[in-house]
Scaffold this motif. Structure first.
Motif, PDB file in Angstrom:
ATOM      1  N   GLU A 104       0.778  -1.230   0.016  1.00 39.87           N
ATOM      2  CA  GLU A 104       0.023   0.062  -0.204  1.00 39.87           C
ATOM      3  C   GLU A 104       0.874   1.346   0.050  1.00 39.87           C
ATOM      4  OE1 GLU A 104      -3.492   2.146   2.733  1.00 39.87           O
ATOM      5  OE2 GLU A 104      -2.610   0.262   3.314  1.00 39.87           O
ATOM      6  N   SER A 105       1.867   1.104   0.846  1.00 44.07           N
ATOM      7  CA  SER A 105       2.847   2.576   0.946  1.00 44.07           C
ATOM      8  C   SER A 105       3.586   2.489  -0.269  1.00 44.07           C
ATOM      9  CB  SER A 105       3.963   2.246   2.040  1.00 44.07           C
ATOM     10  OG  SER A 105       3.009   2.245   3.408  1.00 44.07           O
ATOM     11  N   GLU A 106       4.032   1.366  -0.989  1.00 39.69           N
ATOM     12  CA  GLU A 106       4.832   1.566  -2.323  1.00 39.69           C
ATOM     13  C   GLU A 106       3.878   2.057  -3.369  1.00 39.69           C
ATOM     14  OE1 GLU A 106       8.188  -1.878  -2.011  1.00 39.69           O
ATOM     15  OE2 GLU A 106       6.385  -2.255  -2.900  1.00 39.69           O
ATOM     16  N   ARG A 107       2.458   1.688  -3.161  1.00 39.69           N
ATOM     17  CA  ARG A 107       1.300   1.951  -4.189  1.00 39.69           C
ATOM     18  C   ARG A 107       1.341   3.714  -4.093  1.00 39.69           C
ATOM     19  NH1 ARG A 107      -2.109  -0.908  -2.735  1.00 39.69           N
ATOM     20  NH2 ARG A 107      -1.415  -2.647  -3.844  1.00 39.69           N
ATOM     21  N   ALA A 108       1.247   3.966  -3.049  1.00 41.78           N
ATOM     22  CA  ALA A 108       0.812   5.434  -2.699  1.00 41.78           C
ATOM     23  C   ALA A 108       2.244   6.291  -3.154  1.00 41.78           C
ATOM     24  CB  ALA A 108       0.511   5.772  -1.369  1.00 41.78           C
ATOM     25  N   ALA A 109       3.451   5.963  -2.758  1.00 42.28           N
ATOM     26  CA  ALA A 109       4.545   6.599  -3.373  1.00 42.28           C
ATOM     27  C   ALA A 109       4.867   6.955  -4.683  1.00 42.28           C
ATOM     28  CB  ALA A 109       5.889   6.197  -2.500  1.00 42.28           C
TER      29      ALA A 109
END
Length: 334
Positions: A102-107
Motif C-alpha cells: 500500500e505504501s509503495e503504491r501511494a509513493a
C-alpha cells in the motif's frame, strides 16, 4: 524583470529560438546557443519552470522510490542516482515505499501525480502483475534489484541465490558444517532468495538444514543481536554464522562479545554487505559484496536511455553478480 522577448532582442534572435535553447529542443547552432546564453546571463534572466514544462511537455524531474530513508545502503543508492540525474540537468524527487504494498503504491502514485519524466523504483512488495499494469500508463521507469519477465528490458538485477551460495561455500571450504543463518524476513522475495542460497550450499555438501539454526529479522543491527542471542539459547552447536546483512553481522558480533565468544577463534562469521560496514568491525568481516552503487548508476543511465536523453551510452550489462571480499572473520578448521 527580463522576459524572453528581451533576451531575444539582446541576442538578435527570435523568441522561438530562445525557447528552443531553454527547452533544449529543435535545431540551434552552437554559436547561437552561446549567444542566447550570454544574453540571459547579462540580463539575469531566470526561466519560469512552469512555463518551460508546458512548452516542452516535461518537468525535468526524475522520481526515485526507495524502501526507506534510513541506512547507508539507501544513502549510497540515492547519492549515485543523484549524480546521474544531475548530469542530465534534471531534479530528483525521492519518496519512500516504507514496508508495505500500500505504501509503495501511494509513493509511486505521488511521483506520477508530480508529472515526473521518469521513475526509478526499488520495489519490494508490489506484485509483478501490478508493476506490469503500472507500466501501461506510468512514465518510463526502471526497476532496481527486481526482475519481472514482461518488463525485462527495464530491470537491473542481482543473483541473490548465487551470491548467498558463494558466501556459505567459503565457510564450507574452511571445514565448517554447523553453520547458522541470520536471515531476513522469509516472506520477502529477496530475503527468501538469500536464504535459498544458504540452503543450496548445505544441500550440495549433504548437510541437513536445521531451522533451529535459522533466525529471521529485518536486516537491522538489533535483529542481528537478537538473532545471535536466539541461536545461543538453542544450545545447539555451530561453528559459523552467515549474516544476510552487514547490520545484522554487526549486531551478531555485539551479542557474541557480551557472551565472551570470539570471532573467528570461537565462531566464524561471513556476511552480505553493500556499504563496507564490515570493514569497520573488529575483526574485519569477510563478505559477499552487493554492488548497490554500481547498480544504481546503471539504473539511472538506463532510465536516461529510455527517456532518450543525449549523452548517455546504453549500459553494457544490466545484471550483476556478487564479489567475495575475504578478510579476517573466518577460521579454517582442522
Amino acid at each position: 524583470m527580463a522576459t524572453i522577448k528581451d533576451v531575444a532582442e539582446r541576442a538578435k534572435v527570435s523568441r522561438a529560438t530562445v525557447s528552443r535553447v531553454l527547452n533544449n529542443t529543435g535545431q540551434v547552432t552552437e554559436s547561437t546557443r552561446l549567444r542566447v546564453k550570454a544574453a540571459m546571463d547579462e540580463m539575469k534572466y531566470r526561466p519560469n519552470p512552469v512555463a518551460q514544462s508546458l512548452a516542452s511537455n516535461t518537468t525535468n524531474t526524475i522520481g526515485l522510490m526507495i524502501s526507506s530513508f534510513r541506512g547507508g545502503f539507501f544513502g549510497d543508492l540515492m547519492a549515485e542516482v543523484q549524480q546521474v540525474v544531475d548530469s542530465a540537468g534534471k531534479v530528483m524527487i525521492v519518496t519512500q515505499g516504507k514496508h508495505s504494498a500500500e505504501s509503495e503504491r501511494a509513493a509511486i502514485d505521488y511521483l506520477i501525480n508530480m508529472r515526473v519524466d521518469g521513475l526509478l523504483l526499488h520495489v519490494r512488495y508490489l506484485s509483478d502483475e501490478e508493476l506490469i499494469t503500472i507500466a501501461e500508463t506510468a512514465p518510463p521507469f526502471v526497476l532496481l534489484d527486481r526482475y519481472v519477465d514482461a518488463l525485462s528490458d527495464r530491470c537491473i538485477t542481482f543473483d541473490h541465490i548465487k551470491a548467498s551460495d558463494s558466501a556459505v561455500e567459503v565457510l564450507l571450504k574452511n571445514g565448517h558444517t554447523g553453520i547458522a543463518c541470520l536471515a531476513g524476513k522469509l516472506t520477502k522475495s529477496k530475503a527468501k532468495e538469500r536464504f535459498q542460497g544458504y540452503a543450496n550450499a548445505l544441500t550440495r555438501h549433504d548437510i541437513a538444514l536445521d531451522m533451529d539454526l535459522v533466525t529471521e529479522g529485518n536486516y537491522t543491527r538489533e535483529a542481528g543481536y537478537d538473532g545471535a542471542k536466539q541461536l545461543l539459547l538453542t544450545g545447539k552447536p555451530f561453528t559459523a554464522v552467515y549474516a544476510c546483512s552487514e547490520e545484522m553481522a554487526a549486531g551478531c558480533m555485539d551479542a557474541f562479545r557480551e557472551s565472551n565468544i570470539r570471532v573467528p577463534e570461537d565462531v566464524s562469521l561471513i556476511s552480505y554487505d553493500s556499504v563496507d560496514l564490515c570493514t569497520f568491525l573488529t575483526p574485519h568481516v569477510s563478505a559477499l559484496h552487493f554492488p548497490v552503487t554500481e547498480m544504481a548508476s546503471v539504473a539511472g543511465t538506463l532510465l536516461m536511455n529510455r527517456l532518450r536523453e543525449e549523452g548517455f551510452s546504453r549500459p553494457e550489462h544490466t545484471h550483476f553478480d556478487g564479489e567475495l571480499r575475504l578478510r579476517h572473520s573466518v577460521r579454517k578448521l582442522k
